[in-house]
Enzyme design. Structure first.
Site, PDB file in Angstrom:
ATOM      1  N   GLU A 103       0.803  -1.218   0.000  1.00  0.00           N
ATOM      2  CA  GLU A 103       0.000   0.000   0.000  1.00  0.00           C
ATOM      3  C   GLU A 103       0.845   1.282   0.000  1.00  0.00           C
ATOM      4  O   GLU A 103       0.624   2.202  -0.791  1.00  0.00           O
ATOM      5  CB  GLU A 103      -0.821  -0.115   1.293  1.00  0.00           C
ATOM      6  CG  GLU A 103      -1.785   0.911   1.592  1.00  0.00           C
ATOM      7  CD  GLU A 103      -2.054   0.986   3.119  1.00  0.00           C
ATOM      8  OE1 GLU A 103      -1.615   0.112   3.905  1.00  0.00           O
ATOM      9  OE2 GLU A 103      -2.717   1.960   3.497  1.00  0.00           O
ATOM     10  N   ASP A 127       0.025  -9.326   4.116  1.00  0.00           N
ATOM     11  CA  ASP A 127      -1.313  -8.987   4.617  1.00  0.00           C
ATOM     12  C   ASP A 127      -2.429  -9.266   3.598  1.00  0.00           C
ATOM     13  O   ASP A 127      -3.594  -9.323   3.974  1.00  0.00           O
ATOM     14  CB  ASP A 127      -1.379  -7.501   5.009  1.00  0.00           C
ATOM     15  CG  ASP A 127      -0.340  -7.124   6.054  1.00  0.00           C
ATOM     16  OD1 ASP A 127       0.146  -8.033   6.757  1.00  0.00           O
ATOM     17  OD2 ASP A 127      -0.015  -5.927   6.170  1.00  0.00           O
ATOM     18  N   GLY A 170      -1.124  -8.854   9.965  1.00  0.00           N
ATOM     19  CA  GLY A 170      -2.156  -8.545   8.969  1.00  0.00           C
ATOM     20  C   GLY A 170      -2.610  -7.103   9.018  1.00  0.00           C
ATOM     21  O   GLY A 170      -3.437  -6.681   8.213  1.00  0.00           O
ATOM     22  N   GLU A 221      -3.731  -9.189  14.769  1.00  0.00           N
ATOM     23  CA  GLU A 221      -3.163  -8.119  15.613  1.00  0.00           C
ATOM     24  C   GLU A 221      -4.034  -6.856  15.639  1.00  0.00           C
ATOM     25  O   GLU A 221      -3.985  -6.088  16.591  1.00  0.00           O
ATOM     26  CB  GLU A 221      -1.752  -7.763  15.128  1.00  0.00           C
ATOM     27  CG  GLU A 221      -1.720  -7.241  13.699  1.00  0.00           C
ATOM     28  CD  GLU A 221      -0.333  -6.923  13.178  1.00  0.00           C
ATOM     29  OE1 GLU A 221       0.648  -7.027  13.931  1.00  0.00           O
ATOM     30  OE2 GLU A 221      -0.228  -6.565  11.984  1.00  0.00           O
ATOM     31  N   GLN A 273       6.354 -14.952  10.494  1.00  0.00           N
ATOM     32  CA  GLN A 273       5.446 -15.035   9.338  1.00  0.00           C
ATOM     33  C   GLN A 273       6.020 -14.381   8.084  1.00  0.00           C
ATOM     34  O   GLN A 273       5.530 -14.595   6.984  1.00  0.00           O
ATOM     35  CB  GLN A 273       4.116 -14.336   9.673  1.00  0.00           C
ATOM     36  CG  GLN A 273       3.343 -15.028  10.751  1.00  0.00           C
ATOM     37  CD  GLN A 273       2.356 -14.083  11.429  1.00  0.00           C
ATOM     38  OE1 GLN A 273       1.182 -14.089  11.113  1.00  0.00           O
ATOM     39  NE2 GLN A 273       2.826 -13.260  12.335  1.00  0.00           N
ATOM     40  N   ARG A 274       7.018 -13.539   8.249  1.00  0.00           N
ATOM     41  CA  ARG A 274       7.577 -12.829   7.083  1.00  0.00           C
ATOM     42  C   ARG A 274       8.914 -13.396   6.635  1.00  0.00           C
ATOM     43  O   ARG A 274       9.452 -12.968   5.611  1.00  0.00           O
ATOM     44  CB  ARG A 274       7.789 -11.345   7.443  1.00  0.00           C
ATOM     45  CG  ARG A 274       6.516 -10.582   7.510  1.00  0.00           C
ATOM     46  CD  ARG A 274       6.609  -9.127   7.178  1.00  0.00           C
ATOM     47  NE  ARG A 274       7.802  -8.416   7.455  1.00  0.00           N
ATOM     48  CZ  ARG A 274       7.853  -7.251   8.107  1.00  0.00           C
ATOM     49  NH1 ARG A 274       6.739  -6.731   8.596  1.00  0.00           N
ATOM     50  NH2 ARG A 274       8.978  -6.615   8.257  1.00  0.00           N
TER      51      ARG A 274
HETATM   52  O1  F6P Z   1       2.527  -5.133   6.388  1.00  0.00           O
HETATM   53  C1  F6P Z   1       3.229  -6.260   6.805  1.00  0.00           C
HETATM   54  C2  F6P Z   1       3.369  -6.276   8.304  1.00  0.00           C
HETATM   55  O2  F6P Z   1       4.072  -7.454   8.657  1.00  0.00           O
HETATM   56  C3  F6P Z   1       2.052  -6.182   9.075  1.00  0.00           C
HETATM   57  O3  F6P Z   1       1.351  -7.395   9.112  1.00  0.00           O
HETATM   58  C4  F6P Z   1       2.556  -5.713  10.414  1.00  0.00           C
HETATM   59  O4  F6P Z   1       1.569  -5.021  11.149  1.00  0.00           O
HETATM   60  C5  F6P Z   1       3.679  -4.797  10.043  1.00  0.00           C
HETATM   61  O5  F6P Z   1       4.112  -5.174   8.754  1.00  0.00           O
HETATM   62  C6  F6P Z   1       4.831  -4.829  10.988  1.00  0.00           C
HETATM   63  O6  F6P Z   1       5.780  -3.944  10.526  1.00  0.00           O
HETATM   64  P1  F6P Z   1       7.256  -3.800  11.137  1.00  0.00           P
HETATM   65  O7  F6P Z   1       8.016  -5.016  10.733  1.00  0.00           O
HETATM   66  O8  F6P Z   1       7.780  -2.576  10.487  1.00  0.00           O
HETATM   67  O9  F6P Z   1       7.083  -3.681  12.609  1.00  0.00           O
END
Ligand code: F6P
Length: 342
Positions: A103, A127, A170, A221, A273-274
């Site tokens: 986004e 997300d 998410g 979350e 998750q990432r």
């Molecule tokens: O947009 C991906 C995301 O992993 C969201 O699910 C989460 O709220 C956010 O990024 C967390 O961001 P950061 O890693 O910058 O704390």
């Protein structure tokens, strides 16, 4: 053409697969030349680059993260940021950009396109909340990681007759929670799209214990109780005005323990998750999006984002993709409700 490639925002599995596809087809089919911009929009803003040719993209298909690095830099929040980007692109002889992001990154791409920058976007985010595309890559991997965690939690929850609350990411969309909860057989799933009644959730948990099984509660979350607020880490906003979410899982476990008299614990999956290698679905999706993005660049089809619609990859105006978030429709949530408490 000389083409710059950047990855911005939260990283996700599949970014490297896109970079590889863009470069491989760009060099071998079209004879283009590439430059890698480091750390999202900070790259073109500060002139931070790295070489990006076929040797640099060898072996990166299964690797998580991004070889280019990422950041949440917003050039529109920096004085003369846009001029700086335009000057740097001009000085480096960069004709066009491939911006891979969610986004925020694509929101910047949309505005820059309006200001004359030749850009094509590729949608990414775990997300899955980008409009105009049925799926974003990274989502399937995140869901599989969360599902596997839920599978493991079932056995330990049952051994100890505990409630286990799983908090997933998410942001303001419940896609990860919904899909991971359905795939993992959660006792109840809580989404940002529908505020929950804590008494009703406690009722589902009680019912599950009556069946001699321990409940797994999956909470996004961004979920919030009917008469409460979203739980935040702190009040700070990032360069795109986002709050940092997290903590609802802990709050929920405390409430459920107090209301049911059964021990409740929380697991926050967070950045697990990432991380790591993308699933086959995400590798294929990311690769196809990369191939179509370089076609769009070669055609000079600026201001477009490549998107998955059904099984086809199509081009949509960037502005369509970024004008509103794609959240979970209530009827999709209702489908899952049949399993709650049973
Ligand atoms: O947009 C991906 C995301 O992993 C969201 O699910 C989460 O709220 C956010 O990024 C967390 O961001 P950061 O890693 O910058 O704390």
């Amino acid at each position: 053409m000389r083409i710059g490639v950047l990855t911005g925002g939260g990283d996700c599995p599949g970014l490297n697969a896109v970079i590889r596809a863009v470069v491989r087809k760009g060099v071998s089919t079209y004879g283009h030349d590439f430059v890698g911009f480091r750390d999202g929009w900070r790259g073109p803003l500060e002139g931070l680059t790295m070489p990006l040719g076929i040797p640099e993209v060898r072996g990166i298909l299964p690797r998580g993260g991004t070889i280019l690095g990422s950041s949440r830099t917003n050039p529109f929040k920096i004085e003369n940021g846009v001029e700086q980007i335009k000057n740097n692109l001009g000085a480096m002889g960069v004709d066009a950009l491939v911006a891979i992001g969610g986004e925020d990154t694509l929101g910047v791409a949309t505005k820059l396109h309006g200001l004359g920058v030749q850009v094509v976007g590729v949608p990414k985010t775990i997300d899955n909340d980008l409009n105009a595309t049925d799926y974003t890559f990274g989502f399937d991997t995140a869901v599989n990681i969360a599902m596997e965690a839920i599978d493991r939690l079932h056995t330990t929850a049952e051994s100890h007759h505990r409630t286990l609350v799983v908090e997933v990411m998410g942001r303001h969309a419940g896609w990860i929670a919904l899909h991971a909860g359905l795939a993992g057989g959660a006792n109840v799933i809580l989404l940002p799209e529908r505020n929950f009644d804590i008494e009703q959730v406690a009722g589902y948990v009680e019912k599950r214990f009556q069946h001699q099984y321990a409940p797994i509660v999956v909470v996004a979350e961004g979920a919030q109780p009917l008469d409460g607020q979203m739980v935040l880490h702190n009040q700070e906003l990032d360069a795109f005005g986002h709050v940092r979410l997290g903590g609802i899982g802990q709050w929920l476990a405390e409430q459920l323990e107090a209301k049911t008299g059964k021990e409740a614990r929380t697991v926050v999956l967070g950045h697990i998750q990432r991380g790591g290698t993308p699933t086959a679905f995400d590798r294929v999706l990311a690769t196809r999006l990369g191939l179509h993005a370089i076609d769009a660049v070669n055609d000079g089809d600026w201001g477009k984002m490549v998107a998955l619609q059904g099984t086809d990859v199509v081009r949509v105006p960037l502005v369509e993709a970024t004008k509103e978030l794609k959240t979970v429709p209530l009827e999709r949530y209702t489908e899952a409700e049949v399993f709650f408490g049973s």
